[in-house]
Design an enzyme around this catalytic site. Structure first.
Site, mmCIF file in Angstrom:
data_model
loop_
_atom_site.group_PDB
_atom_site.id
_atom_site.type_symbol
_atom_site.label_atom_id
_atom_site.label_comp_id
_atom_site.label_asym_id
_atom_site.label_seq_id
_atom_site.Cartn_x
_atom_site.Cartn_y
_atom_site.Cartn_z
ATOM 1 N N LYS A 1 0.811 -1.222 0.000
ATOM 2 C CA LYS A 1 0.000 0.000 0.000
ATOM 3 C C LYS A 1 0.842 1.269 0.000
ATOM 4 C CE LYS A 1 -4.169 -2.108 1.691
ATOM 5 N NZ LYS A 1 -3.741 -3.498 2.021
HETATM 6 C C1 PLP Z 1 -4.460 -4.561 1.599
HETATM 7 C C2 PLP Z 1 -3.747 -5.853 1.518
HETATM 8 C C3 PLP Z 1 -4.204 -6.885 0.695
HETATM 9 C C4 PLP Z 1 -5.469 -6.776 -0.102
HETATM 10 O O1 PLP Z 1 -5.368 -5.831 -1.144
HETATM 11 P P1 PLP Z 1 -6.687 -5.263 -1.846
HETATM 12 O O2 PLP Z 1 -6.210 -4.166 -2.702
HETATM 13 O O3 PLP Z 1 -7.566 -4.784 -0.725
HETATM 14 O O4 PLP Z 1 -7.307 -6.379 -2.586
HETATM 15 C C5 PLP Z 1 -3.454 -8.049 0.628
HETATM 16 N N1 PLP Z 1 -2.336 -8.201 1.355
HETATM 17 C C6 PLP Z 1 -1.867 -7.227 2.165
HETATM 18 C C7 PLP Z 1 -0.645 -7.483 2.955
HETATM 19 C C8 PLP Z 1 -2.544 -6.028 2.269
HETATM 20 O O5 PLP Z 1 -2.086 -5.061 3.058
#
Ligand code: PLP
Length: 479
Positions: free
Chosen positions: A122
């Site tokens: 993210k």
């Molecule tokens: C947010 C997250 C996900 C999921 O991603 P999305 O974009 O919500 O599908 C998967 N793994 C980790 C470690 C995350 O932080």
């Protein structure tokens, strides 16, 4: 480039407005009116670009020069994608790649997306948002109260991106006691005055429902300059599109080759960027949706039924950032699948918003899902342990629990004899979820320098009831 709402009843807006607005006024999500289309020759021109040059080449296709002057965009991107900010690479890889690719086995690759300050993918989008928000707010002489919900990684990524940013407060809702100790420490140890951690007695979906509820209250939203950075924000999707291109170029030799990509998924934001890359002409054959026990997406791709679950029916798993039973960004894909018919989209999401389900299995649309490359799998705690062990033993790689969900799904859909690259996206570093990693391999995963004692730092958070009005009051009295 103009942006339209999936529900067809909000004004068309430009890129910078989608950043500040988040959710459209009709409750829909913004998408570009058309996807830019890249030829094989265009792809070849992109192939050898550095990460930030690639990011600029792609993002400028979605952003008009009279909205954000491209020279400014270039500066924002150059400031964001530096080897210093994305420095937490595994095994001394070159961090100037931003998202380095590791060969795991013949035709099997790991794309590292988790080298930023909070050790999850993210950061890639959020660091960009932090810089572009500060730029826009300064230009418009405005302030913004960012309201978000997190299952762990969004919140910390948003907060680390907004530390010290002028004109920005962050109000981040998180489910009390449902995040890993490391995730909790990362967020709650921040003492900055513009960061408010709001701890809610409930699940992530409760937090997300409150955020949606506040965002749908237009008077409150306008009076309090509420903005969003959750994964519905178009700025995040577009920043994520970049690493699908980067991963493609790193795993192929020429732009007529195809690849498969596996994406650990929750809110469908990451893989939605994969879908958009594919719509732009990036040669992705399969897009494998990996879910954990919270498998509403897997159920849809197998049956055509999309049946979100309530928080009571959402499991608390060892890949907690995927403990999501209502995937916000899924609306974007369904909009494309149903040929961008906003009336039909509205009637489908009327059911979802009433807590019901929809079934596309008897429509022509469901048969078209595979034209979009999508396929899926789900996994269990035992599967995660198995794949963490396997990757460690056989390939000397330590992966986190979400990436383990990814490998489970990838192996379900991987045929080495086809000689088509399978790229698994690494969504977090293993130290974030060290309890389960230790359960699997009986040793502590390595932790980047400087983060070794984070759980011992003093923590600050505000406990608020699972109640939209109390959250509104908190924001009013603290902004
Ligand atoms: C947010 C997250 C996900 C999921 O991603 P999305 O974009 O919500 O599908 C998967 N793994 C980790 C470690 C995350 O932080």
């Amino acid at each position: 480039m103009k942006y339209i709402s999936t529900r067809g009843q909000a004004p068309k807006i430009n890129f910078s407005e989608t950043l500040i607005t988040g959710l459209a006024s009709d409750g829909g999500l913004y998408l570009p009116e058309n996807y830019p289309n890249l030829s094989t020759d265009n792809l070849e021109e992109f192939r050898n670009l550095s990460y930030s040059d690639l990011a600029f080449a792609i993002m400028k296709l979605f952003i008009d020069d009279d909205d954000i002057p491209h020279d400014d965009l270039r500066n924002i991107i150059n400031k964001t994608y530096t080897k210093e900010i994305f420095s937490y690479t595994r095994d001394n890889q070159d961090s100037s790649d931003i998202t380095p690719l590791t060969k795991v086995d013949n035709h099997l690759y790991l794309l590292s997306l988790s080298n930023g300050p909070t050790l999850a993918f993210k950061d890639i989008a959020m660091q960009f948002l932090g810089n572009i928000f500060e730029y826009l707010l300064h230009k418009k002489n405005k302030t913004l109260n960012i309201l978000g919900a997190t299952s762990g990684d969004t919140g910390s990524a948003a907060e680390y991106a907004m530390i010290g940013k002028k004109g920005v407060n962050v109000f981040m809702l998180s489910p009390r006691g449902k995040m890993s100790p490391f995730q909790t420490a990362q967020m709650y140890s921040l003492q900055d005055n513009n960061i408010f951690n709001i701890s809610i007695d409930g699940f992530f979906d409760d937090c997300q429902d409150i955020v949606k509820g506040v965002s749908n209250d237009l008077d409150f939203k306008n009076q309090n300059q509420i903005g969003a950075v959750n994964s519905i924000n178009w700025g995040r999707i577009i920043a994520q599109v970049v690493y699908y291109f980067k991963g493609y170029f790193s795993s192929t030799n020429a732009s007529n080759e195809v690849i498969d990509v596996t994406v650990p998924s929750g809110n469908f934001g990451n893989i939605c960027a994969g879908h958009i890359s594919r719509m732009m002409g990036l040669p992705i054959r399969k897009l494998v949706v990996a879910t954990n026990e919270n498998n509403v997406l897997d159920e849809f791709f197998k049956t055509g039924v999309y049946k979100p679950r309530t928080s009571d029916d959402t499991y608390h798993t060892s890949s907690p950032s995927m403990d999501i039973s209502k995937a916000s960004n899924f609306e974007r894909f369904i909009f494309d699948l149903i040929e961008r018919n906003p009336d039909e989209l509205r009637s489908l999401w009327k059911k979802i918003d009433q807590g019901e389900s929809f079934d596309l299995s008897n429509t022509g649309y469901f048969g078209k899902v595979s034209n979009y490359g999508f396929t899926s799998s789900s996994s269990s705690h035992q599967n995660r342990l198995h794949f963490i062990k396997l990757l460690h033993k056989k390939y000397n790689l330590i992966i986190d629990t979400h990436t383990a969900d990814g490998f489970k799904a990838a192996f379900d859909h991987f045929d080495q004899t086809e000689a088509i690259p399978m790229v698994v996206l690494e969504t977090a570093l293993p130290t974030k979820f060290e309890e389960t990693v230790m359960e699997a391999i009986k040793m502590k995963p390595p932790r980047p320098d400087g983060l070794s004692n984070i759980e011992q730092l003093p923590q600050k958070s505000f406990e608020v009831d699972n109640d939209i009005n109390q959250v509104k009051q908190f924001i009013e009295s603290h902004s």
